[in-house]
Design a protein around this motif. Structure first.
Motif, mmCIF file in Angstrom:
data_model
loop_
_atom_site.group_PDB
_atom_site.id
_atom_site.type_symbol
_atom_site.label_atom_id
_atom_site.label_comp_id
_atom_site.label_asym_id
_atom_site.label_seq_id
_atom_site.Cartn_x
_atom_site.Cartn_y
_atom_site.Cartn_z
ATOM 1 N N LEU A 31 0.831 -1.196 0.000
ATOM 2 C CA LEU A 31 0.000 0.000 0.000
ATOM 3 C C LEU A 31 0.869 1.250 0.000
ATOM 4 N N VAL A 32 0.420 2.269 -0.737
ATOM 5 C CA VAL A 32 1.155 3.528 -0.850
ATOM 6 C C VAL A 32 0.391 4.614 -0.108
ATOM 7 N N ARG A 33 1.094 5.420 0.646
ATOM 8 C CA ARG A 33 0.469 6.538 1.349
ATOM 9 C C ARG A 33 0.169 7.669 0.380
ATOM 10 N N PRO A 34 -0.826 8.528 0.617
ATOM 11 C CA PRO A 34 -1.784 8.392 1.698
ATOM 12 C C PRO A 34 -3.058 7.641 1.310
ATOM 13 N N ASP A 35 -3.478 7.752 0.041
ATOM 14 C CA ASP A 35 -4.816 7.288 -0.333
ATOM 15 C C ASP A 35 -5.009 5.797 -0.118
ATOM 16 N N GLU A 36 -4.030 4.989 -0.536
ATOM 17 C CA GLU A 36 -4.220 3.544 -0.410
ATOM 18 C C GLU A 36 -4.320 3.133 1.056
ATOM 19 N N GLY A 37 -3.521 3.761 1.907
ATOM 20 C CA GLY A 37 -3.621 3.443 3.321
ATOM 21 C C GLY A 37 -4.973 3.835 3.900
ATOM 22 N N ARG A 38 -5.413 5.043 3.568
ATOM 23 C CA ARG A 38 -6.684 5.553 4.097
ATOM 24 C C ARG A 38 -7.858 4.683 3.663
ATOM 25 N N TYR A 39 -7.944 4.410 2.355
ATOM 26 C CA TYR A 39 -9.127 3.721 1.830
ATOM 27 C C TYR A 39 -9.053 2.202 1.970
ATOM 28 N N ALA A 40 -7.931 1.689 2.468
ATOM 29 C CA ALA A 40 -7.879 0.288 2.887
ATOM 30 C C ALA A 40 -8.224 0.161 4.359
ATOM 31 N N GLU A 41 -7.873 1.183 5.145
ATOM 32 C CA GLU A 41 -8.070 1.126 6.588
ATOM 33 C C GLU A 41 -9.515 1.392 7.008
ATOM 34 N N ILE A 42 -10.180 2.345 6.388
ATOM 35 C CA ILE A 42 -11.563 2.646 6.775
ATOM 36 C C ILE A 42 -12.448 1.404 6.656
ATOM 37 N N PRO A 43 -12.423 0.655 5.546
ATOM 38 C CA PRO A 43 -13.217 -0.580 5.477
ATOM 39 C C PRO A 43 -12.767 -1.633 6.483
ATOM 40 N N ARG A 44 -11.454 -1.672 6.783
ATOM 41 C CA ARG A 44 -10.981 -2.650 7.777
ATOM 42 C C ARG A 44 -11.634 -2.385 9.131
ATOM 43 N N GLU A 45 -11.671 -1.119 9.526
ATOM 44 C CA GLU A 45 -12.293 -0.775 10.806
ATOM 45 C C GLU A 45 -13.793 -1.026 10.762
ATOM 46 N N MET A 46 -14.403 -0.799 9.610
ATOM 47 C CA MET A 46 -15.832 -1.070 9.444
ATOM 48 C C MET A 46 -16.097 -2.562 9.628
ATOM 49 N N SER A 47 -15.248 -3.376 9.044
ATOM 50 C CA SER A 47 -15.400 -4.828 9.147
ATOM 51 C C SER A 47 -15.184 -5.314 10.569
ATOM 52 N N VAL A 48 -14.188 -4.755 11.236
ATOM 53 C CA VAL A 48 -13.857 -5.190 12.600
ATOM 54 C C VAL A 48 -14.928 -4.785 13.598
ATOM 55 N N THR A 49 -15.397 -3.535 13.502
ATOM 56 C CA THR A 49 -16.365 -3.020 14.480
ATOM 57 C C THR A 49 -17.794 -3.440 14.179
ATOM 58 N N GLY A 50 -18.085 -3.745 12.908
ATOM 59 C CA GLY A 50 -19.452 -4.068 12.528
ATOM 60 C C GLY A 50 -20.330 -2.842 12.344
ATOM 61 N N ASP A 51 -19.748 -1.655 12.476
ATOM 62 C CA ASP A 51 -20.498 -0.414 12.274
ATOM 63 C C ASP A 51 -20.351 0.007 10.819
ATOM 64 N N TRP A 52 -21.348 -0.335 10.004
ATOM 65 C CA TRP A 52 -21.308 -0.022 8.578
ATOM 66 C C TRP A 52 -22.030 1.283 8.267
ATOM 67 N N LYS A 53 -22.384 2.008 9.308
ATOM 68 C CA LYS A 53 -23.131 3.256 9.128
ATOM 69 C C LYS A 53 -22.213 4.467 9.227
ATOM 70 N N THR A 54 -21.300 4.475 10.199
ATOM 71 C CA THR A 54 -20.425 5.613 10.456
ATOM 72 C C THR A 54 -18.995 5.276 10.074
ATOM 73 N N PRO A 55 -18.482 5.818 8.964
ATOM 74 C CA PRO A 55 -17.084 5.556 8.584
ATOM 75 C C PRO A 55 -16.125 6.141 9.614
ATOM 76 N N ARG A 56 -15.052 5.411 9.874
ATOM 77 C CA ARG A 56 -14.037 5.885 10.824
ATOM 78 C C ARG A 56 -12.654 5.629 10.257
ATOM 79 N N LEU A 57 -11.767 6.587 10.463
ATOM 80 C CA LEU A 57 -10.362 6.444 10.117
ATOM 81 C C LEU A 57 -9.556 6.560 11.394
ATOM 82 N N ASN A 58 -8.788 5.531 11.689
ATOM 83 C CA ASN A 58 -8.030 5.469 12.937
ATOM 84 C C ASN A 58 -8.949 5.603 14.154
ATOM 85 N N GLY A 59 -10.153 5.040 14.038
ATOM 86 C CA GLY A 59 -11.115 5.070 15.129
ATOM 87 C C GLY A 59 -11.853 6.384 15.282
#
Length: 550
Positions: A31-59
């Motif tokens: 992954l290349v900073r910044p965009d690839e990191g950002r747009y790979a991480e937001i879905p990861r947190e969505m998947s982990v938390t189960g909150d598919w309504k509120t996008p979060r970056l770094n929590g």
């Protein structure tokens, strides 16, 4: 010039080779900073938390863009795991399907030969192929805007039956709704503005009777409204930030520090459309000519031209500019170029390919100059590794151009276009894959591998005066920001307990921690070292240092 329609066998082999090339290197690059990191991480947190309504970056709440791509990528993570290829899958799939839809629409509008050429032009254009393999939101919105455009053209063509008109218009409304869920209001505003412009220029007001406004708008809002309502109810602050700050202020002001001169997109277009640069000017010069003597007949080429010109001008006058912003004009340009390629003589194509062969040869000669981009953060050695990829890329591009010249001279136009397209796509993918040689400076992958032995469950991890976008994806967790906000400022304002405002406060906390980790820039490390903060370096590169408590 008369062509025999391509055979199924020809289409099958072109499709197979194109598919293999297109999906060949999704997992290879870090992954290349910044965009690839950002747009790979937001879905990861969505998947982990189960909150598919509120996008979060770094929590932290992150409302800059809608959630469609986050949902798609989070679903890919849930189904196939968190990998480079699953992170890039949405961009690759939407780009690939966009090429297929261009073939279909081009075939219906201008004939199967034009459909094939349009698809080859789109899929091999440098900017389109690159963005189709990078994690940004631009390929998704471009695909849905392009799908809406092509469905609209199919709905309005003179041969469309009333049923076909209705079906394709509903596809148009649905595609534009999904484009809004991909990146925001531009997905609907820009196509609407193009429609108004075309109507005024052509004086074709009867067109509005064929838009199926009532059923279309009902479908449009049925798709877009649920998430916007749900996220606004859960986060009352969303409405103003998303609709006012992220749209009107982004366009009218320099709030995002992406200001560039009005002519910025001209060189981006000229480079991004390669290898079809000469063909672009030829097709634009012929696009305004009417294809039907009846002035009231819908003119698809004129609509495509207005689409491309208006969107290009719109982003050129905007105060916020990034190279990928003009990607939505590429499907329209590809259709115009593809249609024009069916009209030109083989000798004309021969002369149009010569400048491309010259550019490829010049690129081959100038490759060693790439080292001049080296710096303290990106050392010469990394560029030397990159050069080993650029040589074969340029050689393949030159070879394909020479084959195209030979075949066009032999009056084998189709073969020449296929050779030029596929060689350009291969060359672009090699150059993109080779960029991974620079990943020690552009990605946190290598650092993440080094610190894995130090990562313990629930260990405090601080990000001091910086945020490395690609790190959280690799370490599978968030970090605590210290004296750094940037694009997360609005989210921090809503949840101020999720960061540490001052480095001095961090120093006090750090001294009391039995075990903790922190990432920082070298200059921050030197400052804290001068303050005698106890730290042990566990990993570092030219841009970042990771430490732990002694």
């Amino acid at each position: 010039m008369t062509f025999q329609s391509p055979s199924r066998r020809c289409l099958f082999w072109v499709f197979l080779v194109f598919t293999l090339i297109w999906f060949s290197n999704l997992d290879y690059r870090n992954l290349v900073r910044p965009d690839e990191g950002r747009y790979a991480e937001i879905p990861r947190e969505m998947s982990v938390t189960g909150d598919w309504k509120t996008p979060r970056l770094n929590g932290i709440k992150y409302f800059e863009k809608p959630a469609l791509q986050y949902w798609a990528t989070a679903a890919a993570y849930d189904l196939f795991g968190e990998h480079h290829w699953t992170a890039r899958l949405w961009s690759a799939l939407t780009g690939f399907i966009g090429v297929l839809f261009t073939f279909y629409a081009g075939s219906r509008l201008f004939g199967k030969e034009a459909g094939l050429y349009s698809a080859l032009v789109l899929g091999s254009s440098l900017l389109y192929a690159m963005i189709g393999h990078i994690i940004t939101l631009d390929m998704g919105v471009s695909f849905f805007m392009g799908a809406g455009l092509m469905a609209f053209l199919l709905a309005q063509q003179s041969s469309a039956t009333p049923r076909e008109n209705k079906v394709w218009m509903l596809v148009t409304w649905a595609a534009l709704a999904l484009s809004i869920l991909s990146k925001g209001l531009i997905g609907g505003v820009l196509p609407g503005a193009v429609l108004v412009l075309y109507t005024l220029i052509q004086r074709d007001f009867a067109l509005w009777k064929r838009l199926h406004l009532i059923s279309g708008l009902l479908l449009f809002f049925a798709i877009t409204a649920p998430w916007f309502i749900a996220v606004s109810l859960a986060n009352p602050e969303f409405f103003h930030f998303f609709f006012i700050h992220e749209h009107f202020e982004r366009f009218l002001t320099k709030v995002h520090n992406r200001f560039h001169p009005w002519y910025t997109f001209i060189p981006i277009l000229l480079l991004g459309i390669l290898p079809w640069l000469v063909m672009l000017f030829d097709s634009l010069a012929h696009a305004w000519k009417k294809t039907d003597a009846d002035k009231n007949t819908f003119q698809p080429k004129r609509f495509l031209l207005i689409w491309a010109v208006f969107i290009f001008v719109f982003f050129s006058v905007s105060s916020s500019k990034l190279p990928s912003y003009i990607l939505p004009i590429f499907p329209a340009l590809a259709l115009l170029i593809g249609e024009r390629l069916t009209q030109i003589k083989s000798r004309t194509l021969f002369w149009q390919i010569i400048p491309i062969a010259v550019l490829a040869a010049a690129g081959l000669v100038l490759i060693p100059k790439v080292i001049s981009f080296a710096s303290d953060e990106v050392p010469v050695a990394l560029y030397q590794n990159y050069i080993t990829w650029l040589y074969p890329a340029a050689a393949i591009w030159l070879t394909g151009s020479l084959i195209g010249l030979y075949l066009s001279y032999q009056e084998r136009v189709r073969g020449a276009i296929i050779a030029l397209a596929l060689s350009s796509l291969i060359a672009g993918q090699l150059a993109l894959a080779g960029h991974n040689s620079l990943s020690p400076a552009s990605s946190a992958y290598h650092l993440a591998q080094e610190i894995k032995p130090y990562l313990k469950p629930d260990v405090p991890f601080y990000s001091v005066n910086m945020y490395e976008q690609t790190l959280p994806f690799y370490i599978k967790r968030t970090v605590t920001l210290v004296e750094y906000q940037d694009e997360m400022a609005f989210g921090i304002e809503q949840e101020p307990d999720k960061w540490i405002p001052l480095i001095s406060t961090f120093e006090e906390i750090w001294r009391k921690q039995p075990y903790a980790l922190a990432i920082m820039k070298p200059e921050t490390f030197n400052r804290l070292q001068a303050d005698h903060l106890p730290m042990q370096v566990i990993a570092k590169d030219t841009r970042r240092i990771i430490v732990k408590t002694p």
